[in-house]
Design a protein around this motif. Structure first.
Motif, mmCIF file in Angstrom:
data_model
loop_
_atom_site.group_PDB
_atom_site.id
_atom_site.type_symbol
_atom_site.label_atom_id
_atom_site.label_comp_id
_atom_site.label_asym_id
_atom_site.label_seq_id
_atom_site.Cartn_x
_atom_site.Cartn_y
_atom_site.Cartn_z
ATOM 1 N N TYR A 208 25.041 -36.150 -24.713
ATOM 2 C CA TYR A 208 25.028 -34.734 -24.320
ATOM 3 C C TYR A 208 23.724 -34.434 -23.606
ATOM 4 N N GLN B 129 31.751 -41.136 -23.043
ATOM 5 C CA GLN B 129 31.633 -39.724 -22.682
ATOM 6 C C GLN B 129 30.209 -39.236 -22.384
ATOM 7 N N ALA C 63 36.293 -43.310 -31.417
ATOM 8 C CA ALA C 63 37.016 -42.236 -32.082
ATOM 9 C C ALA C 63 37.278 -41.038 -31.188
ATOM 10 N N VAL C 64 37.603 -39.924 -31.800
ATOM 11 C CA VAL C 64 38.294 -38.884 -31.065
ATOM 12 C C VAL C 64 37.419 -37.831 -30.385
ATOM 13 N N GLN C 65 36.858 -36.927 -31.160
ATOM 14 C CA GLN C 65 36.281 -35.732 -30.536
ATOM 15 C C GLN C 65 34.797 -35.846 -30.249
ATOM 16 N N ALA C 66 34.432 -35.418 -29.073
ATOM 17 C CA ALA C 66 33.029 -35.510 -28.673
ATOM 18 C C ALA C 66 32.131 -34.719 -29.594
#
Lengths: 167, 591
Positions: free
Chosen positions: A145, A56, B28-31
């Motif tokens: 980020y 991400q 894993a899951v949430q940023a």
């Protein structure tokens, strides 16, 4: 007797209307709560599936208070490919001016070296202004980020600073 | 003391939890929950600022989707933003009308808030909640206590709410005392004194007191759009009061100050004409009423203006001009009757929601009808505006628009779920093609160590004497428990994803299907709610339209009668003239 009956009827109608309003408010709250919960579940599921944390990259945009620059649009490129373009409404600019930060882009990138470039279009003193800023960054495992920020330039307020940093 | 120990342990355990999360961050899951470089406070600040962006765009639902999430990686210790997020969520919930939700968060804050400013803001929001629920006494108590230590913007709003609560309790002197604390640059002062003036008009029937309050209210207004709008309303109200007192000079002074382009303009023009008429300046009054003709007949006073013009000419003995004016009025009323019929048909066929959607201005949220730049000269917009000015319609209509917006959001959500399903199906297909399952063991000792430390904390907690410290410690332990539970879930998720990819995607697909079903179910429920509410509101709207139709019909008949009378008068006077002429001819012939 008749008068009392009329008063009772009026009171009855009033309480029925108040009760109906309260009932509607209660139902509305329950439905809204469920809408929120479902949207939250969807958001989590999308993140898990489309942009899991190992790949991400999230880009935020912020504007410092009192900057003499009216943001019109932003073009964001990742590794020389357009990632997103965004056109700002007056309401959005107001939200940024009041301390809000916009999640401009969420995507996935493999580990390694990458380049982010942002082109800011807008106005300074009613003159069109276009400036780019870029950042090379290393993507390791875990989310990355990044923040685009329009900053006030104390030395020259008519030349705002466009900064990109990792947060 | 022991509570402090627990906090110390909590502080020590907290980074371990984060390290644990980091160990698995790859999968894993949430940023938001996974960056080792960000402290819990930094994560909460980022969340706060992101939520603030949506909040200031009036996206309260989205604000609540982000906030009041599982606050993984966050806690109450050394974290200013944790409670700020709760407060932002309370404000968003109040604006969405989710009073129970706001109450729940406030209860939580009542236990956990230790910072002085947060405590006062919590009390302020409790006061605001009581105010919204019309619990005036509770609201007065809470707001009085909170307001001294609030930041200026909240302090001014608190003073405004307090003044309203006092007025509702019929205590205008107390209300005035609170209003006196408002600075001159706060528009809250203008609203507060306006309310005081209305209170004097309705309860005390004291016009002079009301006029004084309105004059004070005007001093709080500024040159912003909102400031000018409220100033217009103040001048309009003052003008009306002065007309009722037959003080036409004063009334015209107030009404002249109303902006020609504002929403108060039509009513002000009609009243200004009355004031001029009261001053004996009939011709100027007629000229003024001509300016009202550009507004829709739904706007109060406009239909009267057409008759007033014709009647004014009649009084001035300008009969042919008066005939023209009555004829114009008749044709305008006729047209209005036709348009009313069309609006009624539209309501009958498509309902009020469709009509509201037609006049909705883009990007202004569900409260678009409060927008001051609404063009009010088309019958549909004027009718909607008139309808929305009624409290018993406004509240359910706003709910109807909100439901419609939620339904549209959910439909978009369904499209996103469809896309997600397609991605998952592709990945499942790929995972099934020649991939060998990965053999991997996940070290759970760190997790087990954390759980044992948590159990030690609980033992210390049990020995604490009852009191606020114990309550606080319980909250911290609960917060840690939530985080540990999530951590455990992630351990399981990581293990599963590494060892059984196909199974993982299959379960993701199942989860997507489950959520899709819930989305569809909620859309159906909203369909039903919207249908019921729309039918009921459309019926009310048609009743209102029928009242307007009857009113227009009356004006139409009255104008026709006036025209007939006028023609009669002219005919009689022509007859008289011709009789007089005949008499003179006969007289001349006879002599």
């Amino acid at each position: 007797m008749f008068q009392r009956a009329v008063v009772l009827l009026v009171c009855g109608l009033f309480s029925v209307s108040v009760l109906a309003e309260a009932d509607l408010a209660q139902r509305a709250e329950t439905l809204k709560k469920r809408v929120i919960e479902l949207n939250r579940d969807l958001l989590k599921l999308e993140e898990q599936t489309l942009t899991p944390v190992d790949t991400q990259v999230v880009v935020f945009l912020a504007v410092d208070n009192g900057v003499s620059f009216t943001l019109d649009s932003v073009e964001l490129s990742l590794n020389e490919e357009i990632a997103t373009r965004y056109l700002y409404s007056e309401q959005e600019l107001g939200a940024l001016d009041r301390g809000g930060i916009q999640r401009l882009y969420t995507g996935a990138l493999p580990e390694g070296s990458h380049q982010l470039m942002a082109v800011f279009n807008g106005k300074v003193d009613n003159r069109y202004f276009r400036k780019a800023a870029s950042l090379k960054f290393a993507k390791t495992s875990g989310a990355r980020y990044l923040e685009l920020r329009v900053k006030r330039n104390p030395a020259n307020p008519r030349q705002p600073i466009f900064a990109i940093r990792e947060i | 003391m022991r509570s402090l120990e627990i906090q110390a342990v909590f502080k020590a355990v907290k980074p371990l939890v984060l390290v644990c999360v980091l160990l698995m961050s790859g999968l894993a899951v949430q940023a938001h929950e996974h960056d080792h470089e960000r402290s819990a406070e930094e994560q909460d600040k980022l969340l706060h600022d992101e939520a603030l962006f949506h909040f200031h765009r009036s996206e309260y639902m989205r604000t609540l989707v982000l906030l009041e999430n599982e606050h993984v990686g966050t806690n109450h210790i050394d974290n200013d933003y944790h409670n700020r997020n709760h407060l932002l969520a309370v404000e968003a919930a109040l604006r969405l009308g989710m009073l129970n939700e706001a109450e729940g968060i406030l209860k939580h804050l009542g236990f956990t808030a230790r910072e002085r400013d947060i405590k006062h803001q919590t009390l302020y929001y409790q006061g605001k909640l009581s105010f919204t629920r019309e619990r005036w006494n509770a609201s007065i108590k809470e707001l009085q206590e909170a307001r001294k230590l609030l930041p200026p913007e909240l302090r001014h709003e608190a003073a405004y709410m307090l003044s309203v609560a006092y007025l509702k309790r019929d205590l205008p002197v107390e209300a005035a005392k609170v209003m006196a604390t408002l600075p001159k640059d706060s528009l809250w002062g203008a609203y507060a004194y306006f309310n005081l003036a209305m209170h004097y008009t309705e309860r005390d029937r004291s016009a002079s007191k009301a006029l004084v309050a309105l004059r004070v209210a005007s001093t709080f207004t500024d040159e912003t759009v909102e400031g000018r709008e409220i100033n217009d309303r103040i001048n309009l109200a003052a003008g009306k009061i002065a007309i009722d007192l037959n003080d036409y000079e004063k009334a015209s002074g107030f009404l002249e100050d109303v902006m020609a382009e504002g929403t108060s303009a039509p009513a002000a023009i009609v009243l200004y004409g009355q004031a001029l008429q009261g001053l004996g300046r009939n011709r100027t009054a007629i000229q003024t009423w001509h300016r009202a003709k550009k507004f829709a007949l739904m706007v109060p006073g406009v239909a009267d203006a057409f008759q007033a013009i014709a009647y004014g000419y009649e009084q001035e003995e300008l009969r042919s001009t008066s005939i023209d004016a009555y004829s114009e009025a008749i044709s305008v009323y006729e047209k209005e009757l036709l348009q009313t019929r069309e609006l009624d048909e539209e309501l009958r066929n498509s309902g009020l929601l469709a009509m509201l959607r037609k006049v909705q201005i883009d990007d202004s949220g569900v409260e678009w009808f409060l927008s001051t730049d609404l063009a009010s000269n088309t019958p549909r917009i004027a009718f909607v505006y008139l309808l929305m000015s009624q409290d018993d319609v406004f509240v359910p209509a706003r709910t109807l628009l909100e439901f419609d917006e939620h339904r549209s959001d959910l439909r978009q959500g369904l499209q996103r779920l469809e896309a997600l399903e397609s991605v998952l199906k592709k990945r499942l297909g790929k995972a099934g093609k020649g991939r060998k399952p990965v053999k991997l063991s996940v070290d759970e000792t760190v997790l087990n160590d954390l759980i044992s430390q948590r159990n030690q904390m609980v033992e210390s907690f049990k020995r604490l004497p009852a009191g606020p410290q114990k309550t606080l410690a319980a909250t911290e332990i609960r917060s840690l428990d939530i985080e540990l539970r999530v951590l455990k879930r992630r351990y399981e998720s990581v293990r599963e994803r590494l060892t059984d990819t196909q199974g993982f995607f299959r379960r993701q697909l199942e989860e997507t299907g489950k959520i899709r079903q819930e989305f569809e179910q909620l859309v159906s429920e909203l369909d039903r709610e919207i249908k019921t509410l729309d039918e009921s509101l459309s019926a009310t709207a048609r009743e209102e339209l029928e009242k307007h139709r009857k009113q227009m019909h009356n004006y139409y008949i009255r104008s026709q009668l006036a025209l007939v009378n006028l023609y009669d008068d002219i005919a009689v006077s022509e007859l008289q003239k011709s009789l007089d002429l005949q008499k003179e001819v006969i007289k001349g012939a006879g002599s």
